[in-house]
Write a protein that holds these residues in place. Sequence first.
Motif, PDB file in Angstrom:
ATOM      1  N   GLU A  17       0.816  -1.216   0.000  1.00 34.90           N
ATOM      2  CA  GLU A  17       0.000   0.000   0.000  1.00 34.90           C
ATOM      3  C   GLU A  17       0.852   1.270   0.000  1.00 34.90           C
ATOM      4  O   GLU A  17       0.320   2.369  -0.098  1.00 34.90           O
ATOM      5  N   LEU A  18       2.165   1.137   0.131  1.00 33.55           N
ATOM      6  CA  LEU A  18       3.060   2.283   0.281  1.00 33.55           C
ATOM      7  C   LEU A  18       3.784   2.607  -1.016  1.00 33.55           C
ATOM      8  O   LEU A  18       4.263   1.714  -1.709  1.00 33.55           O
ATOM      9  N   LEU A  19       3.892   3.906  -1.325  1.00 33.60           N
ATOM     10  CA  LEU A  19       4.635   4.337  -2.512  1.00 33.60           C
ATOM     11  C   LEU A  19       5.962   4.985  -2.149  1.00 33.60           C
ATOM     12  O   LEU A  19       7.004   4.637  -2.698  1.00 33.60           O
ATOM     13  N   LYS A  20       5.909   5.965  -1.235  1.00 39.82           N
ATOM     14  CA  LYS A  20       7.099   6.754  -0.910  1.00 39.82           C
ATOM     15  C   LYS A  20       7.100   7.102   0.570  1.00 39.82           C
ATOM     16  O   LYS A  20       6.059   7.074   1.219  1.00 39.82           O
ATOM     17  N   TYR A  21       8.284   7.479   1.044  1.00 34.87           N
ATOM     18  CA  TYR A  21       8.377   7.946   2.423  1.00 34.87           C
ATOM     19  C   TYR A  21       9.478   8.982   2.565  1.00 34.87           C
ATOM     20  O   TYR A  21      10.365   9.099   1.733  1.00 34.87           O
ATOM     21  N   ILE A  22       9.369   9.724   3.653  1.00 34.55           N
ATOM     22  CA  ILE A  22      10.420  10.644   4.066  1.00 34.55           C
ATOM     23  C   ILE A  22      10.457  10.576   5.580  1.00 34.55           C
ATOM     24  O   ILE A  22       9.428  10.366   6.230  1.00 34.55           O
ATOM     25  N   THR A  23      11.630  10.718   6.139  1.00 28.96           N
ATOM     26  CA  THR A  23      11.766  10.655   7.589  1.00 28.96           C
ATOM     27  C   THR A  23      12.527  11.867   8.104  1.00 28.96           C
ATOM     28  O   THR A  23      13.462  12.343   7.459  1.00 28.96           O
ATOM     29  N   VAL A  24      12.071  12.357   9.230  1.00 30.89           N
ATOM     30  CA  VAL A  24      12.741  13.437   9.946  1.00 30.89           C
ATOM     31  C   VAL A  24      12.845  12.958  11.384  1.00 30.89           C
ATOM     32  O   VAL A  24      11.821  12.693  12.018  1.00 30.89           O
ATOM     33  N   ALA A  25      14.075  12.836  11.852  1.00 26.84           N
ATOM     34  CA  ALA A  25      14.337  12.251  13.173  1.00 26.84           C
ATOM     35  C   ALA A  25      13.731  10.848  13.183  1.00 26.84           C
ATOM     36  O   ALA A  25      14.122  10.024  12.391  1.00 26.84           O
ATOM     37  N   LYS A  26      12.764  10.573  14.045  1.00 29.43           N
ATOM     38  CA  LYS A  26      12.160   9.243  14.113  1.00 29.43           C
ATOM     39  C   LYS A  26      10.747   9.223  13.548  1.00 29.43           C
ATOM     40  O   LYS A  26      10.050   8.228  13.649  1.00 29.43           O
ATOM     41  N   ASP A  27      10.316  10.324  12.951  1.00 29.36           N
ATOM     42  CA  ASP A  27       8.964  10.434  12.413  1.00 29.36           C
ATOM     43  C   ASP A  27       8.966  10.189  10.905  1.00 29.36           C
ATOM     44  O   ASP A  27       9.739  10.810  10.175  1.00 29.36           O
ATOM     45  N   PHE A  28       8.071   9.318  10.457  1.00 27.67           N
ATOM     46  CA  PHE A  28       7.961   8.980   9.045  1.00 27.67           C
ATOM     47  C   PHE A  28       6.668   9.552   8.483  1.00 27.67           C
ATOM     48  O   PHE A  28       5.613   9.441   9.110  1.00 27.67           O
ATOM     49  N   THR A  29       6.750  10.166   7.318  1.00 26.62           N
ATOM     50  CA  THR A  29       5.577  10.552   6.556  1.00 26.62           C
ATOM     51  C   THR A  29       5.585   9.652   5.333  1.00 26.62           C
ATOM     52  O   THR A  29       6.592   9.566   4.620  1.00 26.62           O
ATOM     53  N   LEU A  30       4.466   8.971   5.112  1.00 21.40           N
ATOM     54  CA  LEU A  30       4.386   7.975   4.047  1.00 21.40           C
ATOM     55  C   LEU A  30       3.241   8.305   3.104  1.00 21.40           C
ATOM     56  O   LEU A  30       2.176   8.747   3.534  1.00 21.40           O
ATOM     57  N   MET A  31       3.480   8.089   1.816  1.00 23.72           N
ATOM     58  CA  MET A  31       2.442   8.270   0.801  1.00 23.72           C
ATOM     59  C   MET A  31       1.895   6.895   0.440  1.00 23.72           C
ATOM     60  O   MET A  31       2.653   5.999   0.067  1.00 23.72           O
TER      61      MET A  31
END
Length: 69
Positions: A17-31
């Motif tokens: 279900e996941l396409l892309k992600y970015i992480t800052v510190a320990k937090d992930f934002t996922l598309m």
Amino acid sequence: MKAAAQHFPGFHYSASELLKYITVAKDFTLMLSSGEFIKFTPINDSLFEDWLIANKVQNIRKEEGWITE
């Protein structure tokens, strides 16, 4: 070669279900493949990122033209 697990413990979405992600510190934002964005903070960020990589989820920071400063 062993296939990567489709599910990560404590995460409510499958890798498919996941396409892309970015992480800052320990937090992930996922598309998601639906176009929706979600946030997730795993207990072990290194294991979660390894799982994403094993499932070939694209890291946005590695895209051509991305500027990291």
